[in-house]
Design a protein around this motif. Sequence first.
Motif, PDB file in Angstrom:
ATOM      1  N   GLU A  24       0.146  -0.180   0.817  1.00 13.11           N
ATOM      2  CA  GLU A  24       1.338  -0.562   0.050  1.00 13.11           C
ATOM      3  C   GLU A  24       2.372  -1.283   0.930  1.00 13.11           C
ATOM      4  O   GLU A  24       3.038  -2.210   0.462  1.00 13.11           O
ATOM      5  N   HIS A  50       7.162  -7.135  -8.758  1.00  9.15           N
ATOM      6  CA  HIS A  50       6.157  -6.212  -8.228  1.00  9.15           C
ATOM      7  C   HIS A  50       6.550  -5.687  -6.840  1.00  9.15           C
ATOM      8  O   HIS A  50       6.132  -4.580  -6.464  1.00  9.15           O
ATOM      9  N   THR A  54       6.529  -1.931  -5.885  1.00  7.19           N
ATOM     10  CA  THR A  54       5.811  -1.481  -4.679  1.00  7.19           C
ATOM     11  C   THR A  54       6.679  -0.527  -3.855  1.00  7.19           C
ATOM     12  O   THR A  54       6.173   0.457  -3.312  1.00  7.19           O
ATOM     13  N   GLN A  57       6.364   2.645  -5.465  1.00  9.36           N
ATOM     14  CA  GLN A  57       5.024   3.208  -5.216  1.00  9.36           C
ATOM     15  C   GLN A  57       4.980   3.884  -3.853  1.00  9.36           C
ATOM     16  O   GLN A  57       4.351   4.931  -3.688  1.00  9.36           O
ATOM     17  N   GLU A 114      -6.179  -2.616  -4.583  1.00  2.41           N
ATOM     18  CA  GLU A 114      -5.312  -1.449  -4.804  1.00  2.41           C
ATOM     19  C   GLU A 114      -5.847  -0.588  -5.959  1.00  2.41           C
ATOM     20  O   GLU A 114      -5.842   0.640  -5.883  1.00  2.41           O
ATOM     21  N   GLU A 144      -0.357  -1.057 -11.110  1.00  5.20           N
ATOM     22  CA  GLU A 144      -1.244  -2.076 -10.510  1.00  5.20           C
ATOM     23  C   GLU A 144      -2.080  -2.771 -11.591  1.00  5.20           C
ATOM     24  O   GLU A 144      -2.262  -3.987 -11.552  1.00  5.20           O
TER      25      GLU A 144
HETATM   26 FE   LIG Z   1       0.896  -1.517  -5.077  1.00  3.38          FE
END
Ligand SMILES: [Fe+2]
Length: 162
Positions: A24, A50, A54, A57, A114, A144
């Motif tokens: 990541e 994104h 991320t 994440q 991913e 994802e």
């Molecule tokens: Fe990711």
Amino acid sequence: MNQQVLSTPEDLFRYQLRSVLTMEHHSLEALGDLHEAASDSKVKKLFSHHADETREQIDKIGKVFAAIGVHESSAPSPATTGIKDQAASLLGKAEPKLQNQIAVMSALGNEHFEIASYDGLILSATALGLSDASSLLQENLDQEVHTSKELRDVLKDLLSSS
Ligand SMILES: [Fe+2]
């Protein structure tokens, strides 16, 4: 580097979770590089969005470590280094008009890696009875999968307008 032997499914799960954390961080760096390489506003917006996801994440992976009672640490992720290197190499070889297409294809490749990584981790977590870890990882996987669909749509638009 610690050369410990992975002898149980738990050892393997923990090691792969540490690699996913590195994955990541590589994704975040790659999204920044690809955002710079792209000129299309839709592509740039998708990459920024994104990148925000991320960061979330990465926080969520921290919560997985907490849920399984393991101190957070990272392990190598040579595959995502390779995906990033391949993008840089292609971007360096191609004319400006192809840069958006290369950036989106590279991001799509990264997303699919991913997805495979989370899919395997979730199956392992479930088999190990780690339901909290499994649910947290599923949230990342859902993002994802959603992103990969958006990238695919943007790629189709780019290809039909070029
Ligand atoms: Fe990711």
